[in-house]
Design a protein around this motif. Sequence first.
Motif, mmCIF file in Angstrom:
data_model
loop_
_atom_site.group_PDB
_atom_site.id
_atom_site.type_symbol
_atom_site.label_atom_id
_atom_site.label_comp_id
_atom_site.label_asym_id
_atom_site.label_seq_id
_atom_site.Cartn_x
_atom_site.Cartn_y
_atom_site.Cartn_z
ATOM 1 N N ILE A 80 3.665 4.291 9.588
ATOM 2 C CA ILE A 80 3.184 3.921 10.922
ATOM 3 C C ILE A 80 1.753 4.427 11.133
ATOM 4 C CG2 ILE A 80 3.554 4.234 13.400
ATOM 5 C CD1 ILE A 80 6.537 4.384 12.856
ATOM 6 N N LEU A 81 1.483 5.644 10.695
ATOM 7 C CA LEU A 81 0.125 6.188 10.812
ATOM 8 C C LEU A 81 -0.870 5.304 10.069
ATOM 9 C CD1 LEU A 81 0.799 10.004 10.274
ATOM 10 C CD2 LEU A 81 0.203 8.872 12.426
ATOM 11 N N ASN A 82 -0.513 4.904 8.847
ATOM 12 C CA ASN A 82 -1.411 4.068 8.048
ATOM 13 C C ASN A 82 -1.572 2.683 8.659
ATOM 14 O OD1 ASN A 82 -1.736 6.182 6.304
ATOM 15 N ND2 ASN A 82 -0.343 5.393 4.733
ATOM 16 N N ALA A 83 -0.485 2.145 9.214
ATOM 17 C CA ALA A 83 -0.564 0.841 9.875
ATOM 18 C C ALA A 83 -1.522 0.913 11.055
ATOM 19 C CB ALA A 83 0.817 0.396 10.323
ATOM 20 N N ASN A 84 -1.448 1.987 11.824
ATOM 21 C CA ASN A 84 -2.354 2.155 12.970
ATOM 22 C C ASN A 84 -3.806 2.268 12.515
ATOM 23 O OD1 ASN A 84 -0.184 2.113 14.742
ATOM 24 N ND2 ASN A 84 0.016 4.343 14.806
ATOM 25 N N LYS A 85 -4.030 2.925 11.407
ATOM 26 C CA LYS A 85 -5.392 3.037 10.869
ATOM 27 C C LYS A 85 -5.917 1.669 10.449
ATOM 28 C CE LYS A 85 -4.752 7.771 9.127
ATOM 29 N NZ LYS A 85 -4.639 8.600 7.899
ATOM 30 N N LEU A 112 -7.743 -12.589 -0.385
ATOM 31 C CA LEU A 112 -6.555 -13.413 -0.622
ATOM 32 C C LEU A 112 -5.978 -13.821 0.724
ATOM 33 C CD1 LEU A 112 -4.936 -11.265 -3.465
ATOM 34 C CD2 LEU A 112 -6.407 -13.271 -3.722
ATOM 35 N N HIS A 113 -6.329 -14.981 1.176
ATOM 36 C CA HIS A 113 -5.953 -15.413 2.520
ATOM 37 C C HIS A 113 -4.444 -15.666 2.596
ATOM 38 C CE1 HIS A 113 -10.173 -15.677 3.499
ATOM 39 N NE2 HIS A 113 -10.379 -16.472 2.461
ATOM 40 N N GLY A 114 -3.894 -15.322 3.750
ATOM 41 C CA GLY A 114 -2.471 -15.542 3.981
ATOM 42 C C GLY A 114 -1.572 -14.427 3.502
ATOM 43 N N THR A 115 -2.159 -13.304 3.076
ATOM 44 C CA THR A 115 -1.355 -12.176 2.603
ATOM 45 C C THR A 115 -1.040 -11.223 3.748
ATOM 46 O OG1 THR A 115 -3.378 -10.987 1.994
ATOM 47 C CG2 THR A 115 -2.267 -12.257 0.262
ATOM 48 N N LYS A 116 -0.055 -10.387 3.513
ATOM 49 C CA LYS A 116 0.319 -9.345 4.467
ATOM 50 C C LYS A 116 0.323 -8.001 3.746
ATOM 51 C CE LYS A 116 3.153 -12.272 7.473
ATOM 52 N NZ LYS A 116 2.241 -12.168 8.644
ATOM 53 N N ILE A 117 -0.065 -6.965 4.464
ATOM 54 C CA ILE A 117 -0.074 -5.616 3.904
ATOM 55 C C ILE A 117 1.201 -4.896 4.318
ATOM 56 C CG2 ILE A 117 -1.232 -3.378 3.868
ATOM 57 C CD1 ILE A 117 -3.861 -4.764 4.372
ATOM 58 N N ILE A 118 1.877 -4.296 3.353
ATOM 59 C CA ILE A 118 3.071 -3.495 3.621
ATOM 60 C C ILE A 118 2.688 -2.023 3.487
ATOM 61 C CG2 ILE A 118 5.453 -3.005 2.961
ATOM 62 C CD1 ILE A 118 5.514 -5.748 1.585
ATOM 63 N N THR A 119 2.842 -1.274 4.563
ATOM 64 C CA THR A 119 2.609 0.165 4.482
ATOM 65 C C THR A 119 3.939 0.874 4.266
ATOM 66 O OG1 THR A 119 2.816 0.454 6.894
ATOM 67 C CG2 THR A 119 0.609 0.042 6.004
ATOM 68 N N SER A 120 3.883 1.990 3.580
ATOM 69 C CA SER A 120 5.119 2.691 3.238
ATOM 70 C C SER A 120 4.915 4.194 3.334
ATOM 71 C CB SER A 120 5.561 2.302 1.824
ATOM 72 O OG SER A 120 6.822 2.842 1.520
ATOM 73 N N GLY A 121 5.985 4.904 3.661
ATOM 74 C CA GLY A 121 5.914 6.357 3.736
ATOM 75 C C GLY A 121 6.721 6.907 4.893
ATOM 76 N N LEU A 160 0.854 -1.180 0.000
ATOM 77 C CA LEU A 160 0.000 0.000 0.000
ATOM 78 C C LEU A 160 0.891 1.231 0.000
ATOM 79 C CD1 LEU A 160 -2.713 1.486 0.323
ATOM 80 C CD2 LEU A 160 -2.551 1.082 2.797
ATOM 81 N N LEU A 161 1.026 1.864 -1.152
ATOM 82 C CA LEU A 161 1.875 3.043 -1.239
ATOM 83 C C LEU A 161 1.259 4.199 -0.461
ATOM 84 C CD1 LEU A 161 3.190 3.202 -4.933
ATOM 85 C CD2 LEU A 161 4.275 2.220 -2.914
ATOM 86 N N GLY A 162 2.119 5.015 0.132
ATOM 87 C CA GLY A 162 1.649 6.171 0.871
ATOM 88 C C GLY A 162 1.199 7.278 -0.062
ATOM 89 N N GLY A 163 0.584 8.286 0.526
ATOM 90 C CA GLY A 163 0.195 9.440 -0.272
ATOM 91 C C GLY A 163 -1.286 9.752 -0.203
ATOM 92 N N ASP A 164 -2.141 8.726 -0.182
ATOM 93 C CA ASP A 164 -3.583 8.958 -0.139
ATOM 94 C C ASP A 164 -4.250 7.744 0.495
ATOM 95 O OD1 ASP A 164 -6.184 9.695 -0.441
ATOM 96 O OD2 ASP A 164 -6.225 9.564 -2.625
ATOM 97 N N PHE A 165 -4.201 7.666 1.811
ATOM 98 C CA PHE A 165 -4.739 6.501 2.511
ATOM 99 C C PHE A 165 -6.218 6.297 2.224
ATOM 100 C CE2 PHE A 165 -6.742 4.405 6.120
ATOM 101 C CZ PHE A 165 -5.941 3.288 6.279
#
Length: 242
Positions: free
Chosen positions: A127-132, A106-115, A87-92
């Motif tokens: 970190i802000l996006n991960a908390n959201k 898609l079971h078993g996937t992980k989300i990567i937040t960036s920014g 999940l690219l940063g910029g517009d959550f």
Amino acid sequence: MGFILKKVISAFLMPFSIGLLLLFLGLWFLYRQSYKKAKVFLTVSFIWLFLIGYAPISNSLIEPLETAYPPLTLNSYAHIDAKYILLLGGDFNGRAYEAIRLFHHLHGTKIITSGYAAPGLDIPEAILNANKLVSIGIPKKDILIQSKPRDTREEAQNIKRLIGNEPFILVTSAYHMPRAMSIFLKEGLHPIPAPTEVPMSGNSPQLLSVPNGDAISNTRKAFHEYLGLCWNMLKNWTSSVI
């Protein structure tokens, strides 16, 4: 230093900045009583500001970017073999829904937040996006945080160190997807495009529409992406020559 210089230059090359510069020059010559030059610059600034705020023109600029990659559909999920959703940063608000939808299907996937922590932010955007995401039900163990990258190229380099050559789903705005894909592919990665905020067909504005702020925003987005694509082409060309 190069990152800051790139940001400063791109800010001055944005369409509204160009319009203000033309307007400033017109007023400068007006106060210096150089009326002929003042008329030229004031007229050009008016025409420029009208054009960048005219929806048919702004749409013609951004539409090729937004339609370059089709959105992922439920039928296409069966053919996706990826463990990570970037999940690219910029517009959550505009991008997160797609990442969440993919995560639940898609079971078993992980989300990567960036920014990174942009000016005015004490906490990195990743970190802000991960908390959201956690606040709306995504398990914390299924979120990876990449808080150092400052732009898309650094995000690509960081992802390469994190997952290597594994395929991953790239979630970003439709208009940003062409530039993001070119950067990730250049790094030898295997992104699967999942564009968000894809425009609905058949909503083209009438030719008699009035210039407005939304159109200026779309023009700015298009300028930013085209400048980025040109910058990438220039960097690739210079690296190949050298």
